[in-house]
Design a protein around this motif. Structure first.
Motif, PDB file in Angstrom:
ATOM      1  N   GLN A 138     -31.241  56.652 -13.502  1.00  0.00           N
ATOM      2  CA  GLN A 138     -32.508  56.656 -12.771  1.00  0.00           C
ATOM      3  C   GLN A 138     -33.533  55.730 -13.437  1.00  0.00           C
ATOM      4  O   GLN A 138     -34.360  55.126 -12.771  1.00  0.00           O
ATOM      5  CB  GLN A 138     -33.016  58.081 -12.551  1.00  0.00           C
ATOM      6  N   LYS A 139     -33.416  55.598 -14.774  1.00  0.00           N
ATOM      7  CA  LYS A 139     -34.306  54.659 -15.463  1.00  0.00           C
ATOM      8  C   LYS A 139     -33.989  53.230 -14.988  1.00  0.00           C
ATOM      9  O   LYS A 139     -34.890  52.452 -14.680  1.00  0.00           O
ATOM     10  CB  LYS A 139     -34.099  54.787 -16.968  1.00  0.00           C
ATOM     11  N   GLY A 140     -32.685  52.958 -14.919  1.00  0.00           N
ATOM     12  CA  GLY A 140     -32.249  51.634 -14.476  1.00  0.00           C
ATOM     13  C   GLY A 140     -32.725  51.332 -13.070  1.00  0.00           C
ATOM     14  O   GLY A 140     -33.274  50.265 -12.796  1.00  0.00           O
ATOM     15  N   ILE A 141     -32.546  52.325 -12.191  1.00  0.00           N
ATOM     16  CA  ILE A 141     -32.957  52.127 -10.788  1.00  0.00           C
ATOM     17  C   ILE A 141     -34.461  51.893 -10.726  1.00  0.00           C
ATOM     18  O   ILE A 141     -34.942  50.989 -10.035  1.00  0.00           O
ATOM     19  CB  ILE A 141     -32.590  53.351  -9.929  1.00  0.00           C
ATOM     20  N   ALA A 142     -35.217  52.728 -11.503  1.00  0.00           N
ATOM     21  CA  ALA A 142     -36.678  52.606 -11.472  1.00  0.00           C
ATOM     22  C   ALA A 142     -37.100  51.216 -11.923  1.00  0.00           C
ATOM     23  O   ALA A 142     -37.970  50.592 -11.307  1.00  0.00           O
ATOM     24  CB  ALA A 142     -37.297  53.663 -12.367  1.00  0.00           C
ATOM     25  N   GLU A 143     -36.428  50.739 -13.001  1.00  0.00           N
ATOM     26  CA  GLU A 143     -36.808  49.418 -13.506  1.00  0.00           C
ATOM     27  C   GLU A 143     -36.506  48.331 -12.482  1.00  0.00           C
ATOM     28  O   GLU A 143     -37.324  47.452 -12.226  1.00  0.00           O
ATOM     29  CB  GLU A 143     -36.062  49.125 -14.811  1.00  0.00           C
ATOM     30  N   ARG A 144     -35.312  48.449 -11.887  1.00  0.00           N
ATOM     31  CA  ARG A 144     -34.949  47.424 -10.897  1.00  0.00           C
ATOM     32  C   ARG A 144     -35.877  47.470  -9.690  1.00  0.00           C
ATOM     33  O   ARG A 144     -36.296  46.447  -9.169  1.00  0.00           O
ATOM     34  CB  ARG A 144     -33.500  47.612 -10.475  1.00  0.00           C
ATOM     35  N   GLU A 145     -36.207  48.707  -9.290  1.00  0.00           N
ATOM     36  CA  GLU A 145     -37.077  48.847  -8.119  1.00  0.00           C
ATOM     37  C   GLU A 145     -38.462  48.268  -8.407  1.00  0.00           C
ATOM     38  O   GLU A 145     -39.056  47.610  -7.570  1.00  0.00           O
ATOM     39  CB  GLU A 145     -37.190  50.319  -7.741  1.00  0.00           C
ATOM     40  N   GLN A 146     -38.902  48.547  -9.665  1.00  0.00           N
ATOM     41  CA  GLN A 146     -40.196  48.023 -10.074  1.00  0.00           C
ATOM     42  C   GLN A 146     -40.153  46.493 -10.043  1.00  0.00           C
ATOM     43  O   GLN A 146     -41.080  45.842  -9.576  1.00  0.00           O
ATOM     44  CB  GLN A 146     -40.476  48.484 -11.494  1.00  0.00           C
ATOM     45  N   GLN A 147     -39.035  45.971 -10.554  1.00  0.00           N
ATOM     46  CA  GLN A 147     -38.874  44.524 -10.584  1.00  0.00           C
ATOM     47  C   GLN A 147     -38.923  43.968  -9.166  1.00  0.00           C
ATOM     48  O   GLN A 147     -39.611  42.987  -8.877  1.00  0.00           O
ATOM     49  CB  GLN A 147     -37.529  44.182 -11.251  1.00  0.00           C
ATOM     50  N   LEU A 148     -38.196  44.661  -8.251  1.00  0.00           N
ATOM     51  CA  LEU A 148     -38.163  44.219  -6.850  1.00  0.00           C
ATOM     52  C   LEU A 148     -39.562  44.266  -6.248  1.00  0.00           C
ATOM     53  O   LEU A 148     -39.997  43.333  -5.573  1.00  0.00           O
ATOM     54  CB  LEU A 148     -37.237  45.121  -6.037  1.00  0.00           C
ATOM     55  N   ALA A 149     -40.267  45.409  -6.545  1.00  0.00           N
ATOM     56  CA  ALA A 149     -41.608  45.567  -5.990  1.00  0.00           C
ATOM     57  C   ALA A 149     -42.508  44.461  -6.536  1.00  0.00           C
ATOM     58  O   ALA A 149     -43.312  43.871  -5.812  1.00  0.00           O
ATOM     59  CB  ALA A 149     -42.171  46.926  -6.354  1.00  0.00           C
ATOM     60  N   HIS A 150     -42.333  44.187  -7.835  1.00  0.00           N
ATOM     61  CA  HIS A 150     -43.145  43.137  -8.452  1.00  0.00           C
ATOM     62  C   HIS A 150     -42.835  41.801  -7.787  1.00  0.00           C
ATOM     63  O   HIS A 150     -43.739  41.052  -7.421  1.00  0.00           O
ATOM     64  CB  HIS A 150     -42.860  43.088  -9.949  1.00  0.00           C
ATOM     65  N   ASN A 151     -41.525  41.527  -7.618  1.00  0.00           N
ATOM     66  CA  ASN A 151     -41.141  40.258  -6.998  1.00  0.00           C
ATOM     67  C   ASN A 151     -41.713  40.126  -5.595  1.00  0.00           C
ATOM     68  O   ASN A 151     -42.087  39.047  -5.163  1.00  0.00           O
ATOM     69  CB  ASN A 151     -39.617  40.140  -6.921  1.00  0.00           C
ATOM     70  N   ALA A 152     -41.757  41.265  -4.879  1.00  0.00           N
ATOM     71  CA  ALA A 152     -42.237  41.217  -3.498  1.00  0.00           C
ATOM     72  C   ALA A 152     -43.718  40.880  -3.434  1.00  0.00           C
ATOM     73  O   ALA A 152     -44.187  40.375  -2.431  1.00  0.00           O
ATOM     74  CB  ALA A 152     -41.972  42.548  -2.814  1.00  0.00           C
ATOM     75  N   LEU A 153     -44.435  41.197  -4.502  1.00  0.00           N
ATOM     76  CA  LEU A 153     -45.889  41.035  -4.446  1.00  0.00           C
ATOM     77  C   LEU A 153     -46.417  39.955  -5.385  1.00  0.00           C
ATOM     78  O   LEU A 153     -47.617  39.803  -5.534  1.00  0.00           O
ATOM     79  CB  LEU A 153     -46.568  42.374  -4.769  1.00  0.00           C
ATOM     80  N   HIS A 154     -45.501  39.256  -6.040  1.00  0.00           N
ATOM     81  CA  HIS A 154     -45.963  38.249  -6.986  1.00  0.00           C
ATOM     82  C   HIS A 154     -45.249  36.922  -6.772  1.00  0.00           C
ATOM     83  O   HIS A 154     -44.115  36.876  -6.309  1.00  0.00           O
ATOM     84  CB  HIS A 154     -45.756  38.736  -8.422  1.00  0.00           C
ATOM     85  N   ASP A 155     -45.956  35.884  -7.157  1.00  0.00           N
ATOM     86  CA  ASP A 155     -45.398  34.548  -7.047  1.00  0.00           C
ATOM     87  C   ASP A 155     -44.387  34.346  -8.177  1.00  0.00           C
ATOM     88  O   ASP A 155     -44.638  34.725  -9.327  1.00  0.00           O
ATOM     89  CB  ASP A 155     -46.557  33.549  -7.178  1.00  0.00           C
ATOM     90  N   ARG A 156     -43.239  33.762  -7.809  1.00  0.00           N
ATOM     91  CA  ARG A 156     -42.170  33.686  -8.798  1.00  0.00           C
ATOM     92  C   ARG A 156     -42.523  32.726  -9.935  1.00  0.00           C
ATOM     93  O   ARG A 156     -42.266  33.008 -11.090  1.00  0.00           O
ATOM     94  CB  ARG A 156     -40.876  33.240  -8.118  1.00  0.00           C
ATOM     95  N   LEU A 157     -43.139  31.641  -9.611  1.00  0.00           N
ATOM     96  CA  LEU A 157     -43.430  30.625 -10.636  1.00  0.00           C
ATOM     97  C   LEU A 157     -44.509  31.089 -11.607  1.00  0.00           C
ATOM     98  O   LEU A 157     -44.290  31.151 -12.809  1.00  0.00           O
ATOM     99  CB  LEU A 157     -43.848  29.317  -9.952  1.00  0.00           C
ATOM    100  N   THR A 158     -45.667  31.456 -11.060  1.00  0.00           N
ATOM    101  CA  THR A 158     -46.805  31.737 -11.937  1.00  0.00           C
ATOM    102  C   THR A 158     -46.897  33.199 -12.333  1.00  0.00           C
ATOM    103  O   THR A 158     -47.611  33.539 -13.268  1.00  0.00           O
ATOM    104  CB  THR A 158     -48.115  31.369 -11.225  1.00  0.00           C
ATOM    105  N   GLY A 159     -46.162  34.076 -11.612  1.00  0.00           N
ATOM    106  CA  GLY A 159     -46.259  35.507 -11.900  1.00  0.00           C
ATOM    107  C   GLY A 159     -47.567  36.094 -11.398  1.00  0.00           C
ATOM    108  O   GLY A 159     -47.862  37.262 -11.625  1.00  0.00           O
ATOM    109  N   LEU A 160     -48.360  35.285 -10.693  1.00  0.00           N
ATOM    110  CA  LEU A 160     -49.639  35.791 -10.174  1.00  0.00           C
ATOM    111  C   LEU A 160     -49.387  36.582  -8.887  1.00  0.00           C
ATOM    112  O   LEU A 160     -48.358  36.400  -8.233  1.00  0.00           O
ATOM    113  CB  LEU A 160     -50.560  34.613  -9.846  1.00  0.00           C
ATOM    114  N   PRO A 161     -50.328  37.457  -8.496  1.00  0.00           N
ATOM    115  CA  PRO A 161     -50.203  38.132  -7.210  1.00  0.00           C
ATOM    116  C   PRO A 161     -50.029  37.103  -6.091  1.00  0.00           C
ATOM    117  O   PRO A 161     -50.594  36.003  -6.171  1.00  0.00           O
ATOM    118  CB  PRO A 161     -51.539  38.854  -7.054  1.00  0.00           C
TER     119      PRO A 161
END
Ligand code: C2E
Ligand code: CA
Ligand code: CA
Length: 782
Positions: free
Chosen positions: A341-364
């Motif tokens: 569940q830790k792994g899933i949470a981290e991956r989900e967080q990563q996915l959520a982050h990717n969905a809301l952030h620019d890949r290059l700059t990491g900015l929203p």
């Protein structure tokens, strides 16, 4: 839930069935063992009993044989037989028979014909039906013959009547009756039954058994009359080990004996034992039932915990770990589940982050920026959007190589982010476009920030050995002024940015940008920051008259801005802009240094003045001001008492704790403090007591039209009195008329400032004004 309970039920069922089988097997094997013991005992008893029975029968036969032999040798009897006197024979037979307890007496001729008989079934003259059998028995040296006679078993004994040769045979019959059976029973300890079956017709049953069982016993004996050996038989509710004996069997008749050893009594002895075992079995069953349920629970509990954890994970909640403190396989499973569940949470967080952030700059990204904008709108919090587009990104990349673009955008992101306040958002929209969200900001503040950003990007940065300066265009829109939804606001900021591309300053505020006044404001905000550096600022000095002494030893420094395009600009216009756009600190800093510098210059020329400087709310938010002033004072060697800082009450009230701290620091430096514009803001004398101030300036709105009868007169007069009570000097600002001054004098106001005395003057003009003789100055006044 169903699955869980069935698992628990299944474990419990298996355990219960298992214990049921074990306990049942134990119970029945004990029961079988006891019954086989009982049976064994019965068999032994039967065996002994049968032998005793046979001996007894044998002994009885011999005794009878002897008695009959004795009779045959009796003289009288022999004589009677020899004479053939039938009546005598008969009476002799009866007499002798009775003597030896015989039931039947028969006298046979040597040919087997009946000479005399006491039996109706055996008529005189007939041939005795057992004649041959008797002869056979004698041939076999058998003492007795057992036969059915008149429906009953009989022992027949024969003896020859010798005279001296045999002349006849005497046969005596003894009925095997109930008495005989009882006798056998008492000696053999077995129940004894006899049955004679004559020509297939069973006779009367002779038995030691109670009447009630006799029918059943008769059935048994009739039913399998040829059977020998031992078997268990039941009669009504009683069990017996039964042994059938065939005492006689010829063509016509049979005599059967049944020997029985009762099993009930022996069984009875084991009943308490059986009951005890049953009790123990039941208790054990109950205990194992409870044990099984508990065991099933301890097994199924952790399984349930794991199942509900899995269910939770399935629903997307990953924060609660499974707590199973056990070292077995379930414990391993729990920690595996936690890791999963830790792994899933981290991956989900990563996915959520990717969905809301620019890949290059990491900015929203745009989506996240819109979301934040939407929530500010939902809470009706003012917010400003700066839409920033870089004009020369392509040119820069061509100069520095294709991979320079990424690096450039990364640097831009970092630079822009460094100047943001906490709570603000910088988003990367597409290749060369960024969006800034300034929480709580209006358009003036946004213009100030936009200008700052523009200057920042213009500063060249080194990418791949090339110094690149970025030109950018900026569009501003604000909520609630320019739109109600995130979408319209973004659109309008974009429109403003497109407009900005067409004008020299390359900064535009949505819509109102066409308005001249607004454009002037934008220009002023942007230019303010450069005004100190470009020598566009200057100070004017307005004298403060000491009313009692009639001379001027004080002045207030008032800031002026000589704008290259718009000419002289009043502080009433640009100070509020500077305060809103965040450049007031720059201005205050300049004013303080200029004031100190001017005072030093005048000091050198022998003009000693106390100079009042205006301080804004923003300046009171940190320790910076006090440090900077004291270091300037040290640097210029100016006594601190020559400075007065004017602060409005509302500036203090913005963040009272911080402001008070700064005021005390300033006081500690030796700087005097004055409350400006008194009467317009909070204006509470009680509150004034908390402030470390020495002077109070009554706002010009109360002073300008002062006459004895006006309402203002009451306010001014009482303020003067109360201030004096608090130990404060009082300055009246905006004194325009002589009669006002006279009133103030009468009310013992300490200082007067206003056009009546002098307008604010440039440094040179002020110096010249002060140098005028007192009479000239006062003539101006009066
Ligand atoms: P203030 O501090 O109340 O300054 C007094 C203002 O009243 C000055 O306007 C002055 O010219 C004007 N004044 C003086 N005597 C009379 C009079 O008899 N009649 C009339 N009608 N007006 C009179 P000014 O110079 O335009 O300054 C306006 C405001 O700008 C000041 O009000 C002050 O709040 C602010 N300000 C000026 N200089 C600075 C500065 O260096 N720093 C800061 N933070 N604010 C400044
Ligand atoms: Ca002032
Ligand atoms: Ca004032």
């Amino acid at each position: 839930m169903k699955l869980r309970s069935s698992f628990q039920a299944r474990v419990a069922t298996v355990l219960i069935v298992l214990s049921l089988v074990v306990i049942g097997a134990l119970y029945f094997s004990v029961k079988a063992a006891t019954s086989s013991t009982v049976r064994g005992q019965g068999m032994a008893q039967l065996d002994v009993g049968s032998r005793v029975f046979e001996r007894l029968l044998d002994a009885r036969s011999r005794r009878l044989a002897d008695a009959v032999q004795l009779l045959a040798t009796d003289f009288g009897f022999r004589d009677a037989v020899a004479t053939g006197d039938s009546s005598t024979m008969r009476s002799v037979l009866l007499n002798h028979g009775k003597r030896i307890n015989a039931n039947d007496m028969i006298l046979l001729g040597m040919d087997g014909k009946v000479l005399s008989s006491t039996l109706s079934e055996v008529p005189e003259g007939s041939t005795f039906r057992y004649d041959q059998a008797l002869r056979d028995a004698r041939g076999k040296r058998q003492a007795t013959l057992i036969v059915p006679l008149q429906g009953r078993p009989h022992l027949l004994v024969e003896a020859s009547v010798l005279a001296p040769l045999p002349i006849a045979r005497v046969v005596m019959g003894f009925g095997m009756d109930a008495t005989f059976a009882e006798e056998l029973r008492s000696l053999s300890n077995l129940e004894v039954s006899f049955l004679a079956i004559d020509k297939g017709v069973p006779g009367e049953l002779v038995s030691t058994q109670p009447q009630a069982l006799r029918d059943s016993i008769l059935d048994l004996m009739e039913g399998d009359s040829s059977r020998r050996g031992v078997s268990t038989t039941d009669h009504l509710e009683h069990s017996f080990l039964s042994q059938s004996l065939v005492l006689a069997n010829d063509n016509d008749g049979k005599v059967l004996a049944l020997l029985q050893s009762p099993l009930d009594a022996a069984m009875q002895a084991f009943v308490p034992l059986n009951e005890k075992i049953l009790g123990i079995a039941l208790v054990a069953l109950l205990a194992s039932l409870i044990g099984a349920l508990l065991l099933a629970r301890t097994v199924s509990r952790p399984v349930q915990a794991l199942a509900s954890a899995a269910e939770r994970i399935g629903q997307g909640y990953y924060l609660t770990p499974v707590t199973l403190t056990r070292s077995d396989e379930l414990g391993l499973l729990a920690s595996a589940l936690n890791a999963m569940q830790k792994g899933i949470a981290e991956r989900e967080q990563q996915l959520a982050h990717n969905a809301l952030h620019d890949r290059l700059t990491g900015l929203p990204n745009r989506a996240l920026a819109m979301e934040r904008l939407g929530s500010a709108i939902a809470l009706q919090r003012p917010i400003a959007l700066i839409h920033l587009g870089i004009d020369n990104l392509r040119a820069a990349s061509e100069a520095a190589g294709p991979d320079a673009v990424d690096q450039l955008l990364l640097t831009v992101g970092r630079r822009l982010q460094a100047v943001l306040r906490p709570g603000d958002t910088l988003a990367h929209l597409i290749a060369d476009e960024f969006l800034l969200l300034l929480e709580g900001a209006g358009s003036d503040e946004a213009v100030g920030m936009a200008d700052k950003l523009q200057q920042l990007l213009l500063r060249p940065q080194n990418i791949n050995g090339h110094d690149l300066a970025l030109d950018c265009r900026l569009g501003i829109a604000t909520y609630p002024a320019d739109g109600e939804t995130a979408y319209t606001l973004l659109e309008r900021a974009a429109i403003a940015m497109a407009d900005a591309a067409k004008i020299p300053g390359r900064l535009q505020v949505y819509k109102q940008g066409s308005d001249l006044a607004h454009r002037r404001q934008i220009t002023l905000i942007r230019d303010l920051r450069h005004a100190p550096g470009q020598g566009q600022l200057l100070l004017h000095y307005q004298p403060k008259l000491d009313i009692r002494q009639g001379h001027v030893r004080q002045a207030e420094a008032l800031l002026r801005w000589q704008h290259p395009q718009f000419g002289m600009i009043s502080p009433a216009e640009f100070i509020p802009l500077a305060e809103r756009s965040g450049s007031i600190r720059l201005l205050t800093q300049w004013v303080i240094e200029e004031g100190i510098r001017q005072l030093c210059e005048w000091n050198r020329r022998g003009l000693y003045l106390q100079l009042s400087l205006n301080i804004s709310a923003e300046d009171l938010q940190g320790d910076e001001l006090a440090h900077r002033v004291s270091s300037l004072l040290r640097r210029y060697g100016l006594p601190a008492k020559q400075l007065v800082f004017e602060i409005t009450e509302s500036a203090v009230m913005r963040e009272p704790e911080k402001a008070l701290k700064v005021l005390h620091l300033l006081r500690d430096c030796g700087i005097s403090l004055s409350v400006d514009d008194f009467g317009t803001g909070y204006s509470s004398l009680a509150h004034l007591k908390r402030l470390p101030v020495q002077e109070l300036k009554i706002d010009q709105s109360f002073v300008r039209n002062l006459d004895e009868t006006s309402e203002d007169a009451v306010i001014v007069r009482s303020t003067i009195e109360m201030s004096h009570n608090l130990g404060l000097k009082v300055v009246a600002e905006g004194v325009e008329y002589a009669h006002s001054l006279r009133l103030l004098e009468r009310w013992q106001c300490d200082t007067a400032q206003g056009f009546l005395i002098s307008r604010p003057l440039s440094a040179d003009a002020f110096e010249a004004w002060v140098a005028l003789p007192l009479s000239v100055q006062t003539s101006l006044v009066h």
